[in-house]
Design a protein around this motif. Structure first.
Motif, PDB file in Angstrom:
ATOM      1  N   GLN A  36       0.841  -1.203   0.000  1.00  0.00           N
ATOM      2  CA  GLN A  36       0.000   0.000   0.000  1.00  0.00           C
ATOM      3  C   GLN A  36       0.875   1.252   0.000  1.00  0.00           C
ATOM      4  N   GLU A  37       1.890   1.265   0.855  1.00  0.00           N
ATOM      5  CA  GLU A  37       2.778   2.426   0.939  1.00  0.00           C
ATOM      6  C   GLU A  37       3.625   2.577  -0.319  1.00  0.00           C
ATOM      7  N   ILE A  38       4.092   1.464  -0.850  1.00  0.00           N
ATOM      8  CA  ILE A  38       4.934   1.524  -2.053  1.00  0.00           C
ATOM      9  C   ILE A  38       4.146   2.057  -3.254  1.00  0.00           C
ATOM     10  N   ILE A  39       2.954   1.500  -3.474  1.00  0.00           N
ATOM     11  CA  ILE A  39       2.147   1.922  -4.628  1.00  0.00           C
ATOM     12  C   ILE A  39       1.664   3.358  -4.452  1.00  0.00           C
ATOM     13  N   ARG A  40       1.392   3.728  -3.205  1.00  0.00           N
ATOM     14  CA  ARG A  40       0.996   5.119  -2.915  1.00  0.00           C
ATOM     15  C   ARG A  40       2.148   6.067  -3.257  1.00  0.00           C
ATOM     16  N   ASN A  91     -21.587  -4.603 -13.523  1.00  0.00           N
ATOM     17  CA  ASN A  91     -20.695  -4.171 -12.452  1.00  0.00           C
ATOM     18  C   ASN A  91     -19.842  -3.008 -12.937  1.00  0.00           C
ATOM     19  N   MET A  92     -19.707  -1.984 -12.116  1.00  0.00           N
ATOM     20  CA  MET A  92     -18.995  -0.779 -12.545  1.00  0.00           C
ATOM     21  C   MET A  92     -17.514  -1.046 -12.823  1.00  0.00           C
ATOM     22  N   ASN A  93     -16.979  -2.164 -12.313  1.00  0.00           N
ATOM     23  CA  ASN A  93     -15.581  -2.510 -12.573  1.00  0.00           C
ATOM     24  C   ASN A  93     -15.427  -3.633 -13.597  1.00  0.00           C
ATOM     25  N   ASN A  94     -16.479  -3.861 -14.385  1.00  0.00           N
ATOM     26  CA  ASN A  94     -16.461  -4.983 -15.324  1.00  0.00           C
ATOM     27  C   ASN A  94     -15.268  -4.945 -16.271  1.00  0.00           C
ATOM     28  N   THR A  95     -14.865  -3.766 -16.696  1.00  0.00           N
ATOM     29  CA  THR A  95     -13.744  -3.655 -17.637  1.00  0.00           C
ATOM     30  C   THR A  95     -12.460  -3.138 -16.977  1.00  0.00           C
ATOM     31  N   THR A  96     -12.454  -3.056 -15.650  1.00  0.00           N
ATOM     32  CA  THR A  96     -11.255  -2.615 -14.940  1.00  0.00           C
ATOM     33  C   THR A  96     -10.128  -3.633 -15.110  1.00  0.00           C
ATOM     34  N   PRO A  97      -8.913  -3.198 -15.458  1.00  0.00           N
ATOM     35  CA  PRO A  97      -7.796  -4.139 -15.580  1.00  0.00           C
ATOM     36  C   PRO A  97      -7.544  -4.867 -14.255  1.00  0.00           C
ATOM     37  N   ILE A  98      -7.274  -6.165 -14.343  1.00  0.00           N
ATOM     38  CA  ILE A  98      -6.972  -6.978 -13.162  1.00  0.00           C
ATOM     39  C   ILE A  98      -5.594  -7.608 -13.345  1.00  0.00           C
ATOM     40  N   ILE A  99      -4.707  -7.353 -12.381  1.00  0.00           N
ATOM     41  CA  ILE A  99      -3.388  -7.981 -12.379  1.00  0.00           C
ATOM     42  C   ILE A  99      -3.359  -9.008 -11.261  1.00  0.00           C
ATOM     43  N   ASN A 128      10.297  -2.642  -9.722  1.00  0.00           N
ATOM     44  CA  ASN A 128      10.342  -1.959 -11.020  1.00  0.00           C
ATOM     45  C   ASN A 128       9.371  -2.606 -12.008  1.00  0.00           C
ATOM     46  N   LYS A 129       9.317  -3.934 -12.002  1.00  0.00           N
ATOM     47  CA  LYS A 129       8.421  -4.658 -12.902  1.00  0.00           C
ATOM     48  C   LYS A 129       6.965  -4.410 -12.527  1.00  0.00           C
ATOM     49  N   LEU A 130       6.687  -4.424 -11.235  1.00  0.00           N
ATOM     50  CA  LEU A 130       5.319  -4.180 -10.768  1.00  0.00           C
ATOM     51  C   LEU A 130       4.873  -2.780 -11.154  1.00  0.00           C
ATOM     52  N   LYS A 131       5.716  -1.787 -10.931  1.00  0.00           N
ATOM     53  CA  LYS A 131       5.374  -0.404 -11.283  1.00  0.00           C
ATOM     54  C   LYS A 131       5.154  -0.272 -12.784  1.00  0.00           C
ATOM     55  N   GLU A 132       6.001  -0.932 -13.569  1.00  0.00           N
ATOM     56  CA  GLU A 132       5.870  -0.883 -15.028  1.00  0.00           C
ATOM     57  C   GLU A 132       4.500  -1.393 -15.475  1.00  0.00           C
ATOM     58  N   LYS A 133       4.062  -2.505 -14.882  1.00  0.00           N
ATOM     59  CA  LYS A 133       2.798  -3.101 -15.282  1.00  0.00           C
ATOM     60  C   LYS A 133       1.606  -2.271 -14.807  1.00  0.00           C
ATOM     61  N   ILE A 134       1.687  -1.742 -13.593  1.00  0.00           N
ATOM     62  CA  ILE A 134       0.597  -0.895 -13.091  1.00  0.00           C
ATOM     63  C   ILE A 134       0.478   0.359 -13.952  1.00  0.00           C
ATOM     64  N   ASP A 135       1.603   1.006 -14.223  1.00  0.00           N
ATOM     65  CA  ASP A 135       1.586   2.205 -15.072  1.00  0.00           C
ATOM     66  C   ASP A 135       1.025   1.890 -16.455  1.00  0.00           C
ATOM     67  N   GLN A 136       1.416   0.740 -16.983  1.00  0.00           N
ATOM     68  CA  GLN A 136       0.976   0.348 -18.325  1.00  0.00           C
ATOM     69  C   GLN A 136      -0.539   0.215 -18.398  1.00  0.00           C
ATOM     70  N   TRP A 137      -1.111  -0.501 -17.437  1.00  0.00           N
ATOM     71  CA  TRP A 137      -2.551  -0.789 -17.517  1.00  0.00           C
ATOM     72  C   TRP A 137      -3.414   0.379 -17.066  1.00  0.00           C
TER      73      TRP A 137
END
Length: 281
Positions: A36-40, A91-99, A128-137
């Motif tokens: 939570q702190e890292i992604i924040r 559902n309002m998140n039906n098309t929300t990306p899921i990792i 770095n990989k996690l941030k890359e994927k979150i930023d991408q999606w």
């Protein structure tokens, strides 16, 4: 002036409001807090859910830009969260990306959910990989969908005995990139599916009808059929608690409870089709 008042004066609520939102679903308290702190720190607004029930509650009540999901939530599979998001087409998140982010991933699982998840990361994964994927999606997905949709034309087959509803749905769905076709009985649906490839099939007949069950199963099991991989959406009146039973019985993409918000569903429909065509996954 106190420090608290100074901080309040310097706080720009608009900056916080503009931040993209991530729902972190993880049952390990230490991992939950640290991630939570890292992604924040990467500039996202992070919401957390340590259990399936809390994740479901938040997903049903708030729109997120991304869901980061652990596969194991105590004694419950986190993949049930995927089912909650993807199967209920309203559902309002039906098309929300899921990792998926877990140490319990295997190829069979990924293959089964390949059209429902955006990414699968095996723990441990570098930050770095996690941030890359979150930023991408979060950052690039919407633009990619818009650009692709501008070059695509999609066909939707609507089968419903209620022609008033079906024609109204067709009229509201039709646009520069969507073209829908209406038929009023299951035999006409079968005939159409044998002659033409569609990008989505919407069935408003009784899901307990043996003809509906046979049609859905034949489409999904017979790989030689034109519409073998076509997403199928069941539209029922007040499915309520029966939706889980229906989805276990029928291998459909999802369901809608009539009446539903057609403009809202229309926004989701193109991305649903994109997922099944592999355009955004």
């Amino acid at each position: 002036m106190s420090n608290a008042v100074k901080d309040l004066k310097n706080y720009d609520s608009s900056d916080e409001a503009l931040k993209k939102t991530v729902l972190l679903v993880e049952d390990d308290e230490d991992i939950l807090e640290s991630f939570q702190e890292i992604i924040r720190s990467w500039g996202y607004k992070v919401f957390t859910a340590p259990s399936f029930s809390e994740a479901t509650l938040k997903i049903n009540n708030q729109k997120f830009d991304l869901i980061l999901l652990d596969v194991q939530l105590g004694n419950i599979s986190g993949l049930r969260v995927v089912d909650v998001v993807r199967r209920n087409m309203s559902n309002m998140n039906n098309t929300t990306p899921i990792i998926l982010h877990s140490g319990h991933l295997d190829m069979a699982m990924i293959q089964t959910y390949r059209t429902d998840i955006s990414e699968a990361l095996v723990k441990p994964v570098t930050l770095n990989k996690l941030k890359e994927k979150i930023d991408q999606w979060v950052g690039g997905r919407h633009l990619a969908v818009v650009e692709s949709s501008a070059q695509k034309h999609f066909s939707v087959l609507i089968g419903d005995a209620d022609l008033t509803f079906a024609n109204s749905l067709s009229e509201k769905l039709d646009s520069k990139i969507l073209k829908s076709y209406v038929v009023e009985n299951i035999n006409d649906v079968k005939q159409r599916l044998n002659l033409q490839k569609y990008d989505c099939v919407m069935l408003g007949f009784d899901s307990n009808d043996s003809q509906v069950s046979a049609l859905v199963k034949s489409l999904k099991e017979d790989k030689t059929m034109l519409n073998h991989n076509t997403p199928i959406i069941i539209m029922n009146m007040n499915t309520g608690n029966n939706s889980t039973e229906m989805l276990e019985r029928l291998p459909v993409t999802g369901y809608l409870e009539k009446p539903f918000d057609i403009p809202k569903f229309k926004k989701n429909l193109v991305e649903v089709v994109f997922r099944y065509q592999g355009i955004v996954n």
